[in-house]
Design a protein around this motif. Structure first.
Motif, PDB file in Angstrom:
ATOM      1  N   ASP A 141       3.505  13.438 -23.747  1.00 20.86           N
ATOM      2  CA  ASP A 141       4.304  12.243 -23.468  1.00 20.86           C
ATOM      3  C   ASP A 141       3.878  11.089 -24.364  1.00 20.86           C
ATOM      4  O   ASP A 141       4.718  10.382 -24.935  1.00 20.86           O
ATOM      5  CB  ASP A 141       4.153  11.840 -21.995  1.00 20.86           C
ATOM      6  N   HIS A 142       2.581  10.892 -24.486  1.00 22.69           N
ATOM      7  CA  HIS A 142       2.078   9.812 -25.352  1.00 22.69           C
ATOM      8  C   HIS A 142       2.418  10.085 -26.811  1.00 22.69           C
ATOM      9  O   HIS A 142       2.815   9.167 -27.553  1.00 22.69           O
ATOM     10  CB  HIS A 142       0.565   9.675 -25.176  1.00 22.69           C
TER      11      HIS A 142
ATOM     12  N   GLU B 266       6.069   9.336 -27.493  1.00 24.16           N
ATOM     13  CA  GLU B 266       6.302   7.894 -27.577  1.00 24.16           C
ATOM     14  C   GLU B 266       5.929   7.375 -28.959  1.00 24.16           C
ATOM     15  O   GLU B 266       6.667   6.577 -29.563  1.00 24.16           O
ATOM     16  CB  GLU B 266       5.480   7.189 -26.495  1.00 24.16           C
TER      17      GLU B 266
ATOM     18  N   SER C  29       8.695   6.093 -31.828  1.00 32.28           N
ATOM     19  CA  SER C  29       8.543   4.756 -32.389  1.00 32.28           C
ATOM     20  C   SER C  29       8.532   4.800 -33.917  1.00 32.28           C
ATOM     21  O   SER C  29       9.171   3.973 -34.582  1.00 32.28           O
ATOM     22  CB  SER C  29       7.246   4.120 -31.870  1.00 32.28           C
TER      23      SER C  29
ATOM     24  N   LEU D 155      12.161   3.927 -23.798  1.00 32.05           N
ATOM     25  CA  LEU D 155      11.184   4.784 -23.133  1.00 32.05           C
ATOM     26  C   LEU D 155      10.748   4.141 -21.820  1.00 32.05           C
ATOM     27  O   LEU D 155      10.504   2.938 -21.743  1.00 32.05           O
ATOM     28  CB  LEU D 155       9.967   5.008 -24.025  1.00 32.05           C
TER      29      LEU D 155
ATOM     30  N   SER E 212       8.047   4.186 -20.312  1.00 33.60           N
ATOM     31  CA  SER E 212       6.710   3.594 -20.334  1.00 33.60           C
ATOM     32  C   SER E 212       6.714   2.150 -20.827  1.00 33.60           C
ATOM     33  O   SER E 212       5.770   1.406 -20.588  1.00 33.60           O
ATOM     34  CB  SER E 212       5.793   4.441 -21.223  1.00 33.60           C
ATOM     35  N   LYS E 213       7.792   1.753 -21.525  1.00 36.73           N
ATOM     36  CA  LYS E 213       7.847   0.379 -22.046  1.00 36.73           C
ATOM     37  C   LYS E 213       8.539  -0.594 -21.101  1.00 36.73           C
ATOM     38  O   LYS E 213       8.473  -1.809 -21.303  1.00 36.73           O
ATOM     39  CB  LYS E 213       8.565   0.381 -23.406  1.00 36.73           C
TER      40      LYS E 213
END
Length: 338
Positions: free
Chosen positions: A218-219, A222, A226, A330, A332-333
Motif C-alpha cells: 500500500d505504501h 502510494e 505520486s 488516495l 491515506s491523504k
C-alpha cells in the motif's frame, strides 16, 4: 475320551491365538506434514534469495540511472527495491516461524520417547506372537503323537507341557497387546492435538506475513502513483510569474466584487480537490503554504490567476496553476486535507 477333551480345549486356545494374530495398531504420523513444511522452507529460502537480488538490482538501477528528463524513474525504482527488501525480510521471518514453531516440534514429536515406547511394546507383542505361532505348531504335533501312542503317559505329559507354555504365551500376548493398543492410542491422540496446534501456528504466521506485505505494498503504491502523476502532469509555470498581481484582498473578495456584474474578478466554483504540483511559500497572512503532493479543497478562482482553498486545516490564496484538479485521491491523504 480324556484325550478328545484335551484336543477340544487346545483347539479353542489355538483359535484364540489366531484371533490375536489379527491385532493391528494403526497410527497416523504427521511425517508428511513435517516433510511438506521442510520442503516449503527450503523453496521459500531460495525465493528470498531471488527477491533480495531483485531488490539490490532495482536500487542499483535507481542510483545509477541518469535520465535527462528527470529522476522520477530513479526514485520509483529505489522505492520498489526498498519495498522488495522489506517483503523478503517478512518472508524470512515467516519461514523462520515455520521452522521453529511447526517443523521442529512435529519432528521432535515423531521421534519422541512416548512414540518409541509404544513402538517397543508393539515390537515385543510381535515377538511373542511369533513364539505363540511356533508353539501352536508344537501343540498340534504333540496332539498327533498322543493319538498315535494310544495313551502313552510320557507323550501326554509332553503335550500338557506344550499346552501350558502356549497358555502362558497367550496370557502374555493378551496383556501386552492391550498395553500396546492403549499406548498407541495415547500417542495418536497427543500427536493429533499437537499437529493441529502447529498447523494453527503456521496459519497465524502466514497471515501476519500477508498483512505486513499488504501494508508495504500500500505504501509502495502510494509512492509510485505520486511519481506517475508527477511525470504525467504538465510542468508548472515559473513561480515568479505568479508574484504579480497579488491575490485579491479581503475587501475585494467580500466588497466591491460582491455584485454579479460581468466584471466580477472572483468566481465561486463548485468545490473540487486539487493536488499541488509545486511548492508555494506564502508571503502574507492571506496566502496558503503548499508542498508538492498536498491535496487542496479549491473553493474560489480569481481572474488574475489566483485561487482560494483549504489545506491541512488552513485557508488562503495560492497560484491556481500550482494545483491540478484530481477526480480521485488516495484514501491515506484525505485526513491531511482538513
Amino acid at each position: 475320551m480324556e484325550i478328545l477333551i484335551m484336543h477340544s480345549q487346545t483347539s479353542q486356545k489355538l483359535n484364540y491365538i489366531r484371533d490375536w494374530k489379527n491385532f493391528t495398531y494403526p497410527l497416523v504420523l504427521p511425517k508428511d506434514v513435517v516433510r511438506g513444511v521442510e520442503g516449503y522452507i527450503v523453496t521459500g529460502s531460495k525465493q528470498v534469495e531471488i527477491g533480495n537480488k531483485l531488490s539490490d538490482d532495482s536500487q542499483k538501477y535507481g542510483i545509477e540511472n541518469t535520465c535527462t528528463s528527470g529522476n522520477t524513474l530513479s526514485r520509483a525504482a529505489t522505492y520498489y527495491g526498498k519495498a522488495r527488501s522489506l517483503i523478503e525480510k517478512e518472508r524470512g521471518n515467516m519461514l523462520k516461524a515455520f521452522g521453529t514453531q511447526v517443523a521442529e516440534p512435529l519432528r521432535a514429536m515423531v521421534m519422541g520417547a512416548p512414540l518409541e515406547d509404544a513402538r517397543h511394546l508393539a515390537q515385543r507383542y510381535d515377538r511373542i506372537r511369533q513364539e505363540a505361532d511356533a508353539q501352536v505348531v508344537e501343540v498340534s504335533r504333540r496332539q498327533s503323537r498322543v493319538r498315535e501312542s494310544a495313551g502313552n503317559s510320557d507323550v501326554i505329559s509332553k503335550l500338557e507341557a506344550a499346552e501350558y507354555k502356549l497358555e502362558e504365551l497367550k496370557s502374555n500376548m493378551v496383556g501386552l497387546g492391550k498395553e500396546a493398543v492403549s499406548a498407541m492410542a495415547a500417542v495418536e491422540g497427543q500427536q493429533q492435538r499437537l499437529t493441529l496446534q502447529r498447523l494453527i501456528a503456521m496459519v497465524e504466521a502466514e497471515r501476519t506475513y500477508h498483512q505486513k506485505v499488504l501494508e508495504i505494498l500500500d505504501h509502495l503504491e502510494e509512492e509510485m502513483v505520486s511519481e506517475r502523476q508527477k511525470i504525467e502532469a504538465p510542468p508548472p509555470p515559473a513561480a515568479e510569474s505568479f508574484m504579480s498581481p497579488p491575490p485579491p484582498s479581503y475587501d475585494e473578495v467580500n466588497g466591491m466584487f460582491a455584485s454579479t456584474s460581468a466584471d466580477q474578478a472572483v468566481n465561486s466554483v463548485d468545490f473540487f480537490l486539487g493536488e499541488a504540483l509545486d511548492s508555494f511559500e506564502a508571503e502574507s497572512e492571506f496566502e496558503l503554504n503548499l508542498s508538492v503532493g498536498d491535496i487542496v479543497i479549491v473553493r474560489k478562482i480569481s481572474s488574475n490567476g489566483w485561487a482560494e482553498g483549504e489545506c491541512k486545516g488552513k485557508a488562503g490564496w495560492f497560484p491556481h496553476a500550482y494545483v491540478e484538479r484530481r477526480e480521485r485521491v488516495l484514501a491515506s491523504k484525505v485526513p491531511h486535507i482538513f
